[in-house]
Design an enzyme around this catalytic site. Structure first.
Site, mmCIF file in Angstrom:
data_model
loop_
_atom_site.group_PDB
_atom_site.id
_atom_site.type_symbol
_atom_site.label_atom_id
_atom_site.label_comp_id
_atom_site.label_asym_id
_atom_site.label_seq_id
_atom_site.Cartn_x
_atom_site.Cartn_y
_atom_site.Cartn_z
ATOM 1 C CG LEU A 508 2.509 2.673 10.753
ATOM 2 C CD1 LEU A 508 1.289 3.423 11.210
ATOM 3 C CD2 LEU A 508 2.563 1.312 11.419
ATOM 4 N N GLY A 509 3.856 2.729 6.306
ATOM 5 C CA GLY A 509 3.611 2.571 4.885
ATOM 6 C C GLY A 509 3.831 3.891 4.183
ATOM 7 N N GLY A 512 0.071 7.620 -1.557
ATOM 8 C CA GLY A 512 0.257 8.581 -2.619
ATOM 9 C C GLY A 512 0.521 9.987 -2.097
ATOM 10 C CG PHE A 513 -2.129 11.916 -0.544
ATOM 11 C CD1 PHE A 513 -2.398 12.899 -1.470
ATOM 12 C CD2 PHE A 513 -2.969 10.815 -0.494
ATOM 13 C CE1 PHE A 513 -3.486 12.817 -2.314
ATOM 14 C CE2 PHE A 513 -4.054 10.715 -1.337
ATOM 15 C CZ PHE A 513 -4.316 11.717 -2.255
ATOM 16 C CE LYS A 530 -1.969 9.485 4.740
ATOM 17 N NZ LYS A 530 -1.495 8.684 3.627
ATOM 18 C CG ASP A 626 -5.281 6.857 -4.498
ATOM 19 O OD1 ASP A 626 -5.382 5.917 -5.308
ATOM 20 O OD2 ASP A 626 -4.232 7.106 -3.879
#
Ligand code: NAG
Ligand code: NAG
Ligand code: NAG
Ligand code: NAG
Ligand code: NAG
Ligand code: NAG
Ligand code: NAG
Ligand code: NAG
Length: 858
Positions: A508-509, A512-513, A530, A626
């Site tokens: 999906l994307g 930064g993590f 994630k 962030d």
């Protein structure tokens, strides 16, 4: 029975009416006349017409030699008992006296309980098909057990405010004004409310109910009705709601203090739990008795004693609590504080015997030791610095690796901690992943090595025979759903997530993590998984952070469903947001394309609310670090949901001392100047980033874009100049122009807020709470000064005189960069606390230690 068809039509009506009057006499099978008696000796019962419910004596669950007169559903599930479960001996009876009083009598002849209906004209008793015992005369019901519930409420029974369900020391009731469900524990004169929850804040906030009524609907939904409400409010869904069939559904206050919904099939004696009010059983006050410690063994709550300085009151009753092996009175002046890590002594307001104040852990321990009446204390290590002193004589404890608190119990020297879990003689409730983890691992490895062959074999067998079994899928789906509904983070195995994301296929994307993948859980919930990168933290720390994140709930925050922590894998499972992230809508590549102004403004306000919650309203304050359009997600109704909060703490927590641009996880363009100047990061740094996002929401352009149109200046600088000139239309996104729904006053307000937010001096920026008020027009707005002051604080540090906030008092020290690692405040703490509370607490601790007065309440 009667030859009705021979009677001429004219008379049929009359006779019909007559027979209606005679009905009670005719249906005698169900109606018990005056003088009827039930006794434990014979197996007689009073049954409802279709034998769905029956009243009879059954052995008492607590002392089997005694009996309880109870109404039970076909199969034996009890739903009501005479006298709240009062037990009588074999000579006892339940009798409907000639005066119409229903009495429970003990063998000695003593009346244990009575319906108090003597002399009111009662002519018979009956059990109805819905499960109520009614006392009636020929025309009316004069008394019914539904109005005097014991611990259960069945379908079609109305439980209203003013009624109580009781079970041991526990009681359940509904608050008359708010409709809140409340659970209370009472012993002697002490009452502790450990659960008090409203299910629809939109009316609990502003409406006073007249007579809220709790109902278990036949479809399994527990609802609340009231005269002042147009429609019932859903309190809970049974996990099998909607399922029909010949079954009984009911809610019950169980002996363990939890309030649950159940269903039971006809003929079954074991109901199935479908919902519970207190998701975490260890949160039930007194569940393990006085001085008992509640913990989890797998998913089952278990009780233990705090240490070997204690022993169970009754070895056969795990919930009976513990007592000291040596009384405190017998060791005056030689007591010590036993430390219990990850333990909390349950504290619910209003518990007046608890003293509470802000100190550190050491002071929390010492204050209790020196306080004569203090028996135990709890120091929260969640950033609040709260210390609770227990001076009451009832202490209820909860131990779990995920609890950010340390507790102390006063014992006679020497303190004898429990052996670590895994030791067979351990008397304490074991906690997941505790200190004994390493030893357990060694044992586990040895055992694993020996039996791995066997396990492999079994696994292969299972794979061949069971994987297509229809039982497996739905069962695990239901399990996941139950956990999901309870609100606690679900722990997934890596394999499970690998499967639900089809091997991390649909990306999906990438934030930064780490990268984010689409997944579908066993219960068909679509989720975003994630895969965290660069996590150097231990398992325990990770779980604590996960617990914090998942306990942070707000409409404008993405919800964490679960996590996976296995070997080097660290994954987080979030709810899936259908409309992706804000950047796609602002900068062009969203499938839907253009986002109208009212939606944009709503997204901006929603985002501000979400961040406000993180900064000011939730228990553990979180600085996001962030904030950017990529981290603002949109659900199917375009509600803004802030994502990735709480992660800054997870990643490289030790790295902040060497904070260089490369180690900064935030995104350039959105980073507040203090990041680059190596100054403390506070909540105001998020305000800066938010301001940039707000500017982009209005303009549809990246704040750091440089073009001919902007005179080769950064867009944010150029935008302020245009705003100064009054050229709002030049700043607004061209995609919005011309449009009748473009509210120019709103646009101007948004721009003003934005320029206040991106002030270079943190102290000049408003708080997020203020931002929400400003956007909503609740607070008047002054004209913002230029964001970049002519004397930039990167070169001069003596800015801002009066009105110094916490943030500036740290910022305006002399010669900030490059600060020596030892003297600059640790970024860890600044991020954890979001303000200089750590410093304040350190001061307090030392002050507490020096103070001659042990109980200084701050
Ligand atoms: C009893 O059962 C019969 C047959 O199942 C049904 O027709 C009748 O309505 C039931 N009576 C009550 C009071 O539920
Ligand atoms: C009834 O009597 C028995 C002794 O015969 C006693 O154990 C029991 O507690 C009594 N029940 C009540 C409710 O007083
Ligand atoms: C039954 O009780 C009701 C309420 O007390 C009363 O109004 C009614 O008259 C009584 N009916 C008979 C037949 O006694
Ligand atoms: C429960 O309340 C509803 C609505 O007020 C009413 O119609 C119904 O008769 C009540 N049920 C009982 C058993 O009292
Ligand atoms: C009702 O419950 C809500 C939480 O759901 C709580 O904030 C509120 O204080 C409760 N109201 C009362 C009167 O206890
Ligand atoms: C909460 O109550 C309000 C007012 O009765 C109602 O409009 C709304 O739909 C309810 N929300 C839920 C989730 O039940
Ligand atoms: C924890 O559970 C395991 C397996 O179910 C059991 O063998 C063990 O005795 C339990 N420990 C405690 C303290 O209850
Ligand atoms: C306190 O208890 C410890 C351990 O039992 C013992 O060694 C010590 O002598 C005691 N001190 C006093 C003053 O009683």
């Amino acid at each position: 029975m009667r030859p009705l068809r021979r009677i001429p039509g004219d008379l049929a009506l009359l006779v019909g009416c007559l027979s209606l009057l005679l009905l009670p006499l005719l249906s005698r099978a169900a109606d018990m006349p005056l003088g009827s008696t039930l006794s434990p000796g014979n197996s007689a019962s009073w049954s409802s017409p279709n034998n769905t419910f029956s009243l009879s004596f059954a052995p008492s669950p607590t002392s089997p030699s005694l009996s309880v007169a109870a109404i039970a559903y076909a199969g034996g599930v009890p739903v009501w008992s005479a006298g709240g479960g009062a037990a009588v001996d074999s000579g006892g009876s339940l009798r409907l006296s000639s005066s119409g009083d229903l009495q429970l009598v003990n063998g000695s002849g003593a009346v244990v309980w009575s319906s108090n209906t003597g002399g009111q004209g009662v002519s018979a008793a009956a059990v109805t098909e819905s499960g109520s015992l009614v006392l009636k005369n020929a025309t009316a019901t004069l008394w019914q057990s539904f109005d005097h519930p014991t611990n259960t409420v069945v379908m079609s029974q109305n439980f209203t405010s003013g009624m109580n369900l009781t079970s041991g020391d526990y009681a359940f009731s509904i608050d008359r004004g708010t409709g809140n469900l409340t659970l209370k524990w009472t012993s002697g004169t002490t009452t502790v409310t450990y659960f008090n929850k409203g299910y629809n804040t939109s009316f609990t906030g502003n409406k006073t109910l007249s007579s809220p009524t709790l109902t278990m609907q036949t479809n399994g939904i527990v609802s609340l009705t009231d005269g002042t409400l147009a429609s019932p409010v859903v309190v809970a869904y049974s996990s099998n709601y909607g399922e029909s069939g010949d079954m009984l559904r009911f809610v019950r206050l169980d002996a363990d203090g939890n309030f649950r919904a159940y269903s039971a099939a006809r003929g079954s004696s074991a109901p199935t739990e479908q919902w519970s009010a207190v998701a975490d059983q260890c949160q039930v006050f007194g569940y393990c008795g006085n001085m008992g410690v509640c913990g989890y063994n797998g998913t089952a709550p278990v009780c233990g004693c705090p240490s070997l300085n204690f022993q169970p009151n009754d070895p056969s009753d795990p919930h009976g609590g513990c007592k000291r092996t040596v009384d405190l009175q017998s060791c005056p002046g030689n007591s010590t504080m036993l430390q219990l890590d990850n333990t909390q002594f349950l504290t619910y307001t209003p518990e007046i015997t608890t003293e509470q104040f802000f100190v550190g852990i050491t002071a929390c321990r010492l204050n209790c030791l020196s306080g004569g009446s203090c028996v135990a204390s709890t120091a929260l290590s969640d950033g609040s610095g709260l210390c609770f002193l227990k001076v009451s004589n009832f202490v209820s404890a909860y131990q779990s690796a995920a609890l950010p608190s340390t507790s102390f119990v006063k014992v006679c020297s020497p303190a004898q901690p429990n052996p670590p879990p895994g030791d067979a003689s351990a008397a304490s409730g074991s906690s997941r992943g505790g200190a004994g983890g390493v030893r357990a691992w060694v044992v586990a490895l040895v055992v694993l090595g020996a039996v791995s062959g066997l396990v492999l074999c079994e696994w292969a067998l299972w794979w061949f025979f069971c994987r297509h079994s229809p039982k497996y899928g739905p069962a695990s789906a239901q399990y996941a759903l139950l956990e999901y509904a309870s609100g606690a983070p679900v722990q997934f195995s890596y394999r499970e997530l690998h499967r639900s994301t089809k091997g991390f296929k649909e990306k999906l994307g990438a934030g930064g993590f780490g990268a984010v993948y689409r997944g579908v859980l066993a219960n068909r919930t679509v989720v975003a998984v994630k895969q965290l990168e660069g996590i150097e933290q231990g398992e325990k720390q990770f779980r604590m952070e996960v617990a914090t994140i998942s306990s942070t709930h707000h409409l404008n925050l993405v919800r964490l469903i679960g996590f996976c922590s296995e070997g080097r894998h660290r994954l987080l499972v979030y709810e899936f947001m259908k409309n992706g992230s804000l950047d796609a809508f602002l900068f062009g590549d969203a499938p839907g394309g253009k986002m109208p102004w009212p939606t944009r403004f709503a997204v901006a306000v929603g985002t501000a609310r979400g961040i406000t919650y993180l900064h000011e309203e939730c228990r553990d304050c979180i600085v996001h670090c962030d904030i950017k359009p990529e981290n603002i997600l949109l659900d199917e109704h375009f509600n803004a949901k802030v994502s990735d909060f709480g992660l800054a703490k997870l990643v490289n927590p030790k790295d902040h001392r060497h904070r260089t641009l490369t180690s900064v996880r935030g995104t350039r363009g959105y980073l507040a100047p203090e990041w680059l100047a190596n100054l403390p990061i506070t909540a105001k740094s998020d305000v800066y980033s938010y301001g940039m996002v707000l500017l982009e929401t209005v303009s549809g352009r990246r704040n750091f874009d440089v073009s001919e149109e902007t005179g080769r200046k950064k867009f944010s600088v150029w935008a302020y100049e245009e705003y100064e000139k009054g050229n709002l239309a030049g700043v607004v996104d061209a995609k919005l122009l011309p449009a009748e729904d473009l509210d120019m006053a709103q646009v101007e307000r948004a721009l003003q807020v934005c320029f206040w937010c991106i002030q270079e001096q943190p102290a000049q920026r408003p708080s997020m709470g203020k931002v929400v008020q400003m956007l909503e027009g609740v607070t008047d707005l002054e004209r913002p000064p230029p964001p970049k002051s002519s004397d930039s604080f990167l070169s001069t540090t003596t800015a801002s005189g009066s009105g110094v906030t916490t943030a500036t008092s740290m910022v305006s020290s002399t010669a900030p960069p490059p600060a020596a690692p030892t003297t600059s405040p640790s970024l860890d703490q600044e991020i954890a606390l979001g303000r200089s509370e750590s410093a304040r607490n350190r001061d307090l601790v030392s002050r507490q230690l020096l103070s001659p007065q042990p109980y200084t309440t701050m």
